[in-house]
Design a protein around this motif. Structure first.
Motif, PDB file in Angstrom:
ATOM      1  N   ASP A  66     -21.664  -4.526  83.343  1.00 19.93           N
ATOM      2  CA  ASP A  66     -22.363  -5.800  83.275  1.00 19.93           C
ATOM      3  C   ASP A  66     -22.393  -6.180  81.798  1.00 19.93           C
ATOM      4  OD1 ASP A  66     -23.746  -7.744  84.698  1.00 19.93           O
ATOM      5  OD2 ASP A  66     -25.639  -6.656  84.695  1.00 19.93           O
ATOM      6  N   ALA A  67     -21.985  -7.383  81.451  1.00 20.32           N
ATOM      7  CA  ALA A  67     -21.956  -7.772  80.040  1.00 20.32           C
ATOM      8  C   ALA A  67     -22.361  -9.229  79.874  1.00 20.32           C
ATOM      9  CB  ALA A  67     -20.562  -7.550  79.465  1.00 20.32           C
ATOM     10  N   TYR A  68     -22.783  -9.522  78.670  1.00 24.92           N
ATOM     11  CA  TYR A  68     -23.075 -10.904  78.286  1.00 24.92           C
ATOM     12  C   TYR A  68     -22.162 -11.235  77.119  1.00 24.92           C
ATOM     13  CZ  TYR A  68     -27.049 -10.656  81.354  1.00 24.92           C
ATOM     14  OH  TYR A  68     -27.833 -10.525  82.481  1.00 24.92           O
ATOM     15  N   VAL A  69     -21.558 -12.388  77.190  1.00 29.16           N
ATOM     16  CA  VAL A  69     -20.640 -12.819  76.146  1.00 29.16           C
ATOM     17  C   VAL A  69     -21.206 -14.101  75.538  1.00 29.16           C
ATOM     18  CG1 VAL A  69     -18.271 -13.487  75.605  1.00 29.16           C
ATOM     19  CG2 VAL A  69     -18.704 -11.800  77.413  1.00 29.16           C
ATOM     20  N   LEU A  70     -21.407 -14.076  74.222  1.00 27.90           N
ATOM     21  CA  LEU A  70     -21.887 -15.243  73.489  1.00 27.90           C
ATOM     22  C   LEU A  70     -20.680 -15.978  72.948  1.00 27.90           C
ATOM     23  CD1 LEU A  70     -24.669 -13.260  71.689  1.00 27.90           C
ATOM     24  CD2 LEU A  70     -25.085 -15.149  73.254  1.00 27.90           C
ATOM     25  N   ILE A  71     -20.612 -17.267  73.193  1.00 24.26           N
ATOM     26  CA  ILE A  71     -19.433 -18.045  72.824  1.00 24.26           C
ATOM     27  C   ILE A  71     -19.832 -19.276  72.021  1.00 24.26           C
ATOM     28  CG2 ILE A  71     -17.511 -19.432  73.714  1.00 24.26           C
ATOM     29  CD1 ILE A  71     -17.328 -17.480  76.049  1.00 24.26           C
ATOM     30  N   ASN A  72     -19.074 -19.521  70.949  1.00 20.77           N
ATOM     31  CA  ASN A  72     -19.192 -20.742  70.158  1.00 20.77           C
ATOM     32  C   ASN A  72     -17.910 -21.538  70.306  1.00 20.77           C
ATOM     33  OD1 ASN A  72     -21.498 -21.433  68.755  1.00 20.77           O
ATOM     34  ND2 ASN A  72     -21.139 -19.942  67.137  1.00 20.77           N
ATOM     35  N   LEU A  73     -18.038 -22.837  70.421  1.00 21.13           N
ATOM     36  CA  LEU A  73     -16.878 -23.715  70.442  1.00 21.13           C
ATOM     37  C   LEU A  73     -16.614 -24.219  69.027  1.00 21.13           C
ATOM     38  CD1 LEU A  73     -17.572 -25.857  73.648  1.00 21.13           C
ATOM     39  CD2 LEU A  73     -16.320 -23.698  73.442  1.00 21.13           C
ATOM     40  N   ASP A  74     -15.366 -24.582  68.757  1.00 24.09           N
ATOM     41  CA  ASP A  74     -15.048 -25.085  67.416  1.00 24.09           C
ATOM     42  C   ASP A  74     -15.402 -26.558  67.257  1.00 24.09           C
ATOM     43  OD1 ASP A  74     -12.983 -26.385  68.721  1.00 24.09           O
ATOM     44  OD2 ASP A  74     -11.400 -25.161  67.863  1.00 24.09           O
ATOM     45  N   GLY A  75     -15.732 -27.204  68.328  1.00 29.98           N
ATOM     46  CA  GLY A  75     -16.168 -28.593  68.282  1.00 29.98           C
ATOM     47  C   GLY A  75     -16.855 -28.942  69.579  1.00 29.98           C
ATOM     48  N   HIS A  76     -17.674 -29.971  69.552  1.00 30.08           N
ATOM     49  CA  HIS A  76     -18.450 -30.317  70.739  1.00 30.08           C
ATOM     50  C   HIS A  76     -18.027 -31.651  71.341  1.00 30.08           C
ATOM     51  CE1 HIS A  76     -20.979 -27.339  68.615  1.00 30.08           C
ATOM     52  NE2 HIS A  76     -21.058 -26.872  69.844  1.00 30.08           N
ATOM     53  N   SER A  77     -16.737 -31.903  71.315  1.00 29.64           N
ATOM     54  CA  SER A  77     -16.231 -33.126  71.936  1.00 29.64           C
ATOM     55  C   SER A  77     -16.340 -32.987  73.455  1.00 29.64           C
ATOM     56  CB  SER A  77     -14.774 -33.362  71.551  1.00 29.64           C
ATOM     57  OG  SER A  77     -13.943 -32.380  72.145  1.00 29.64           O
ATOM     58  N   ASP A  78     -16.397 -34.117  74.138  1.00 32.30           N
ATOM     59  CA  ASP A  78     -16.468 -34.098  75.598  1.00 32.30           C
ATOM     60  C   ASP A  78     -15.288 -33.336  76.189  1.00 32.30           C
ATOM     61  OD1 ASP A  78     -18.805 -35.554  75.507  1.00 32.30           O
ATOM     62  OD2 ASP A  78     -17.855 -37.464  76.003  1.00 32.30           O
ATOM     63  N   GLU A  79     -14.115 -33.522  75.611  1.00 28.47           N
ATOM     64  CA  GLU A  79     -12.908 -32.851  76.103  1.00 28.47           C
ATOM     65  C   GLU A  79     -13.022 -31.332  75.955  1.00 28.47           C
ATOM     66  OE1 GLU A  79      -8.146 -32.532  75.100  1.00 28.47           O
ATOM     67  OE2 GLU A  79      -9.293 -34.230  74.311  1.00 28.47           O
ATOM     68  N   ASN A  80     -13.475 -30.874  74.786  1.00 25.74           N
ATOM     69  CA  ASN A  80     -13.648 -29.441  74.534  1.00 25.74           C
ATOM     70  C   ASN A  80     -14.637 -28.823  75.524  1.00 25.74           C
ATOM     71  OD1 ASN A  80     -12.140 -28.097  72.644  1.00 25.74           O
ATOM     72  ND2 ASN A  80     -13.751 -28.013  71.105  1.00 25.74           N
ATOM     73  N   ILE A  81     -15.761 -29.479  75.663  1.00 20.63           N
ATOM     74  CA  ILE A  81     -16.811 -28.964  76.546  1.00 20.63           C
ATOM     75  C   ILE A  81     -16.332 -28.960  77.992  1.00 20.63           C
ATOM     76  CG2 ILE A  81     -19.108 -29.464  77.473  1.00 20.63           C
ATOM     77  CD1 ILE A  81     -19.824 -30.451  74.610  1.00 20.63           C
ATOM     78  N   SER A  82     -15.714 -30.023  78.416  1.00 22.59           N
ATOM     79  CA  SER A  82     -15.216 -30.119  79.792  1.00 22.59           C
ATOM     80  C   SER A  82     -14.170 -29.048  80.089  1.00 22.59           C
ATOM     81  CB  SER A  82     -14.642 -31.514  80.026  1.00 22.59           C
ATOM     82  OG  SER A  82     -14.155 -31.627  81.326  1.00 22.59           O
ATOM     83  N   ARG A  83     -13.240 -28.863  79.154  1.00 21.68           N
ATOM     84  CA  ARG A  83     -12.181 -27.857  79.331  1.00 21.68           C
ATOM     85  C   ARG A  83     -12.795 -26.455  79.407  1.00 21.68           C
ATOM     86  NH1 ARG A  83      -8.325 -29.555  75.515  1.00 21.68           N
ATOM     87  NH2 ARG A  83      -9.750 -28.763  73.956  1.00 21.68           N
ATOM     88  N   PHE A  84     -13.750 -26.175  78.523  1.00 19.24           N
ATOM     89  CA  PHE A  84     -14.413 -24.862  78.520  1.00 19.24           C
ATOM     90  C   PHE A  84     -15.165 -24.643  79.836  1.00 19.24           C
ATOM     91  CE2 PHE A  84     -18.276 -22.381  77.938  1.00 19.24           C
ATOM     92  CZ  PHE A  84     -17.736 -21.174  77.534  1.00 19.24           C
TER      93      PHE A  84
END
Length: 153
Positions: A66-84
């Motif tokens: 069981d694990a938790y993964v903390l993730i940062n995006l390189d930008g917060h554009s709608d496209e980036n967030i949607s793809r992620f």
């Protein structure tokens, strides 16, 4: 939504065992089965009860880690967030994902067979999602509490 003592007793019973017969729920709630059935239907129709599903033992299914993964995006554009978010939705080993405050953007709950499998999930899947900048993993050593029932105050 206002819950009276009868509603709380019904919900407590269903949180303990969602397959409990209505007659047994009624006995615990000190009501007859017909009003209990009506109350359960109202709680479902009002969206308080979202559904029923079995609680599976991940270890018996071969998921020892069981694990938790903390993730940062390189930008917060709608496209980036949607793809992620779509990539997370499509990953069967991700069992929960939360957008969070603080230094990281997302907290992702992952199950894996072992450390090697977690490595594959992280390196071959999560890190490769376009727009992901930083990834940190936390492996659960022991679960102290895993309550599924919500408090009914």
């Amino acid at each position: 939504m206002h819950l009276d003592a009868f509603d709380r007793a019904i919900i407590r019973s269903l949180q303990e065992d969602a397959r409990m017969p209505v007659a047994q729920v009624a006995e615990r709630a000190a009501l007859s089965p017909t009003p209990v059935s009506r109350r359960i239907k109202r709680l479902e129709d009002d969206g308080l009860i979202l559904g029923y599903q079995p609680v599976l033992d991940a270890r018996r299914l071969g998921f020892e880690l069981d694990a938790y993964v903390l993730i940062n995006l390189d930008g917060h554009s709608d496209e980036n967030i949607s793809r992620f978010e779509q990539a997370i939705q499509d990953n069967a080993y991700v069992i929960a994902c939360h957008a969070v405050t603080g230094d990281m953007d997302y907290l992702v709950h992952v199950i894996a067979r072992d450390v090697e499998h977690l490595s594959q999930i992280t390196l071959k899947s999560l890190v490769r999602i376009p727009g992901v900048r930083d990834v940190k993993s936390i492996i659960v050593l022991e679960t102290i509490k895993d309550a599924r029932a919500l408090p009914l105050e």
